[in-house]
Design a protein around this motif. Structure first.
Motif, PDB file in Angstrom:
ATOM      1  N   LYS A 110       0.836  -1.200   0.000  1.00 22.21           N
ATOM      2  CA  LYS A 110       0.000   0.000   0.000  1.00 22.21           C
ATOM      3  C   LYS A 110       0.871   1.250   0.000  1.00 22.21           C
ATOM      4  O   LYS A 110       1.684   1.430   0.909  1.00 22.21           O
ATOM      5  CB  LYS A 110      -0.882   0.036   1.240  1.00 22.21           C
ATOM      6  N   PRO A 111       0.694   2.117  -0.987  1.00 21.35           N
ATOM      7  CA  PRO A 111       1.441   3.368  -0.979  1.00 21.35           C
ATOM      8  C   PRO A 111       0.991   4.251   0.183  1.00 21.35           C
ATOM      9  O   PRO A 111      -0.193   4.240   0.546  1.00 21.35           O
ATOM     10  CB  PRO A 111       1.082   4.041  -2.301  1.00 21.35           C
ATOM     11  N   SER A 112       1.916   4.981   0.770  1.00 21.61           N
ATOM     12  CA  SER A 112       1.533   5.922   1.826  1.00 21.61           C
ATOM     13  C   SER A 112       0.833   7.105   1.174  1.00 21.61           C
ATOM     14  O   SER A 112       0.968   7.341  -0.033  1.00 21.61           O
ATOM     15  CB  SER A 112       2.762   6.364   2.613  1.00 21.61           C
ATOM     16  N   GLU A 113       0.111   7.858   1.959  1.00 24.76           N
ATOM     17  CA  GLU A 113      -0.645   9.001   1.422  1.00 24.76           C
ATOM     18  C   GLU A 113       0.269   9.983   0.690  1.00 24.76           C
ATOM     19  O   GLU A 113      -0.108  10.542  -0.320  1.00 24.76           O
ATOM     20  CB  GLU A 113      -1.393   9.707   2.548  1.00 24.76           C
ATOM     21  N   GLY A 114       1.481  10.201   1.210  1.00 22.29           N
ATOM     22  CA  GLY A 114       2.375  11.181   0.612  1.00 22.29           C
ATOM     23  C   GLY A 114       3.046  10.723  -0.669  1.00 22.29           C
ATOM     24  O   GLY A 114       3.608  11.530  -1.393  1.00 22.29           O
TER      25      GLY A 114
END
Length: 73
Positions: free
Chosen positions: A67-71
């Motif tokens: 999962k990519p982080s929000e940033g």
């Protein structure tokens, strides 16, 4: 950020959150510490089998490592 880098960041963060060394993780996942290090540096891509072994050793769902982080989106 490509998927290999996302996994590298998530793996390192999760391992640190669980106060686990690369050697401990490698032992629990039946992998070499060198291989864990290479994954954390995004030098190699882990197969889905290895992804599952690492996730099991960390006690998380494999998808959490991807999962990519929000940033980083």
């Amino acid at each position: 950020m490509d998927l290999k880098e996302v996994m590298a960041v998530n793996l390192r963060r999760t391992r640190h959150d669980k106060n686990m060394t690369q050697e401990e993780l490698a032992d629990r996942a039946s992998l070499s510490a060198r291989y864990i290090g290479a994954i954390e540096r995004a030098d190699v891509s882990a197969s889905v089998t290895v992804l599952g072994q690492i996730a099991d050793a960390l006690g998380i769902e494999a998808g959490e490592l991807l999962k990519p982080s929000e940033g980083s989106r």
